[in-house]
Design an enzyme around this catalytic site. Structure first.
Site, PDB file in Angstrom:
ATOM      1  N   CYS A  33      75.616 -11.301   8.655  1.00  0.00           N
ATOM      2  CA  CYS A  33      76.003  -9.263   8.455  1.00  0.00           C
ATOM      3  C   CYS A  33      76.304  -8.430   9.360  1.00  0.00           C
ATOM      4  O   CYS A  33      77.297  -7.825   9.591  1.00  0.00           O
ATOM      5  CB  CYS A  33      75.665  -8.829   7.207  1.00  0.00           C
ATOM      6  SG  CYS A  33      74.752  -9.536   6.150  1.00  0.00           S
ATOM      7  N   ASP A  35      74.255  -7.356  11.256  1.00  0.00           N
ATOM      8  CA  ASP A  35      73.022  -6.224  11.279  1.00  0.00           C
ATOM      9  C   ASP A  35      70.957  -6.470  11.285  1.00  0.00           C
ATOM     10  O   ASP A  35      71.377  -7.145  10.198  1.00  0.00           O
ATOM     11  CB  ASP A  35      72.685  -5.584  10.472  1.00  0.00           C
ATOM     12  CG  ASP A  35      74.214  -4.287  10.043  1.00  0.00           C
ATOM     13  OD1 ASP A  35      74.001  -3.748  12.193  1.00  0.00           O
ATOM     14  OD2 ASP A  35      75.111  -4.194  10.209  1.00  0.00           O
ATOM     15  N   CYS A 102      75.576  -1.947   3.965  1.00  0.00           N
ATOM     16  CA  CYS A 102      75.604  -2.715   5.032  1.00  0.00           C
ATOM     17  C   CYS A 102      74.790  -2.071   6.128  1.00  0.00           C
ATOM     18  O   CYS A 102      73.670  -3.067   6.610  1.00  0.00           O
ATOM     19  CB  CYS A 102      76.966  -3.889   5.881  1.00  0.00           C
ATOM     20  SG  CYS A 102      77.276  -4.439   4.202  1.00  0.00           S
TER      21      CYS A 102
END
Lengths: 125, 387
Positions: A33, A35, A102
């Site tokens: 994603c 991260d 996120c």
């Protein structure tokens, strides 16, 4: 799109690095994603006396990591556990909505590090 | 500031601005009116149409002015498939298109059309044999971009066009990134429709054109007063059209020289970064790419952070397309090259322009080195890579 506070923490991140003999280590996120962050804590008498982070991610991911370490430093374990994702975002004067979910993982990483510390403590006892 | 994001947009050339200026306050006439003020505007518009036709080797009556690349793509794609839906419902495109094409195709999929997304190789280029295999008797349109906006790779449009002709299928190409950067000739490329935009070639935003080959009929997707042959009705943006024409004229006159200049800078920047930064890679084809496009990836770091660091050093760059910076997903273009998500997140796009200077390269390279180094030092992934 980022607040000045976010940019300030991004440009001058606090407490970057690792603690070799850390009492607790927590990693959250997923590089898929975009991260991934690891938080290291050193605890003495139930107080977080040192905290460091390493983060792969966007501006928000780095700024939240830096901010959470600043917020948790010197706090008791119980106080540190109360730090929420929203607290971190608020301290940074807000995050863009798309980043709230996120990239706002730093509070989770701190919790993971504390969980790890507690587990190690139980194992010792 | 060192601006290296010309594929997002470019500054308006001062000559372009000067050419446009009279059409706001003095020659403000509606180009559809009969009196001299209107005729003046009409003349300026038609002279501009000649310049736009000239840069792509088209006839003037084959140029429709639009509001830009996105609108041109929409008119071309929807205009053909709506008109010829009785013949079939299949559209063939690639999996690295700009959202103006990609999202249009996805919309059509929800409305009874079937879309085939051709893959690209590791170099970002469509394989023409895949296209031949994909064509069926239901195929009514092929739409494949000329040069990619993120990685700059140039598609074999002429060969694709030949295949389309042999199979009597309409062929559209989005040439927004290529017009003005590399030679574009609609006859040589065998295209039926081609989209272009002014603001990528030092013209203003909000104006573009669609080439539609004589004899090709598209169904209008907006309806109104019959301007632009009824294909794009709406009072003409005369100043914008004049700006587009001037931008095309300048670009055509300087094409070869500018491409040479940009290619030299591009290759020097690539050479230095790849040789001076560990685990740095170039995305896309090394030579079959736009003269001004560079797309790197660096192990262990994330692109947005890199862009922010470079911004603090007064360098404007991007992670991929400007459009994708609001999304969090890895670039669909880089994923199409077969990269892992974590690799695709570590990309940096630099798109050069004529106002960039050779002397700036050293500063840019040193700044990238510095930023990559800083970010790797705080990256948990880079430690793992080192071990």
């Amino acid at each position: 799109m980022y607040s000045e506070k976010v940019m300030e923490h991004f440009s001058n991140p606090r407490n970057v690095g690792e603690i070799e003999d850390a009492d607790g280590v927590g990693t959250v996120g997923n590089p898929v994603c975009g991260d991934l962050m690891t938080i290291y804590i050193k605890v003495k008498d139930n107080i977080i006396e040192d905290i460091k982070f390493k983060t792969f991610g966007c501006g928000a991911a780095i700024a939240t990591s830096s901010m959470v370490t600043e917020m948790a430093m010197g706090k008791t374990i119980e106080e540190a556990l109360k730090i929420s994702r929203n607290d971190v975002a608020n301290e940074l004067e807000g995050l863009p909505p798309v980043k709230m979910h996120c990239s706002n993982l730093a509070a989770d990483a701190l919790k993971a590090a504390i969980d790890d510390y507690k587990k190690k403590l139980t194992a010792k006892e | 500031m060192i601006y290296m994001d010309h594929s997002a947009t470019s500054p308006v050339d001062i000559e372009v601005l000067n050419a446009m200026e009279p059409y706001f306050v003095d020659s403000y006439g509606n180009a559809s009116t009969l009196y001299s003020l209107g005729r003046e505007a009409r003349r300026a518009m038609e002279s501009s149409r000649e310049k736009v036709a000239s840069i792509i080797g088209a006839n003037t009556d084959e140029i429709i002015f639009t509001s830009g690349g996105t609108e041109s793509d929409n008119i071309a794609i929807k205009g053909i498939v709506y008109r010829f839906r009785r013949r079939g419902n299949n559209i063939i495109t690639s999996n690295i298109e700009h959202p103006a094409v990609d999202e249009t195709c996805k919309y059509l999929e929800k409305n009874g059309f079937e879309v085939t997304y051709l893959p690209v190789g590791k170099d970002g280029i469509v394989n023409t044999s895949d296209l031949e295999d994909a064509i069926s008797d239901k195929t009514i349109l092929i739409t494949i971009m000329h040069a990619n906006n993120e990685i700059g790779t140039i598609q074999p449009i002429r060969e694709i066009g030949e295949i389309a002709r042999e199979n009597k299928i309409y062929f559209h190409t989005d040439a927004v990134q290529s017009v003005g950067k590399i030679p574009v000739n609609v006859e040589e490329l065998n295209v039926d429709m081609l989209s272009l935009s002014a603001h990528k070639l030092y013209g203003p935003k909000g104006i573009g054109a669609l080439y539609i080959k004589k004899g090709v009929n598209v169904e209008p997707i907006i309806h109104g007063g019959g301007h632009e042959k009824g294909i794009r009705p709406g009072t003409e943006n005369v100043a914008g059209i004049v700006g587009l024409g001037k931008a095309c004229e300048i670009a055509e006159n300087n094409l070869e020289e500018e491409a040479q200049y940009l290619t030299t800078m591009r290759d020097e920047l690539i050479r230095r970064v790849l040789s001076e930064i560990d685990e740095s890679y170039l995305n896309g084809h090394p030579t079959k790419r736009l003269p001004n496009n560079i797309n790197f990836r660096f192990t262990g770091i994330e692109g947005e952070s890199l862009v922010l660091h470079l911004d603090s050093k007064n360098i404007a760059s991007s992670t991929g397309s400007a459009c994708s910076s609001k999304k969090l997903e890895a670039s669909h273009v880089l994923m199409a090259l077969g990269l892992e998500e974590v690799q695709a997140h570590g990309s940096l796009r630099l798109t050069l322009g004529k106002e960039n200077k050779v002397e700036d390269i050293n500063y840019v390279v040193e700044s990238i080195k510095d930023a990559v180094d800083t970010l790797r030092k705080m990256s948990p992934l880079w430690c793992q890579a080192e071990v």
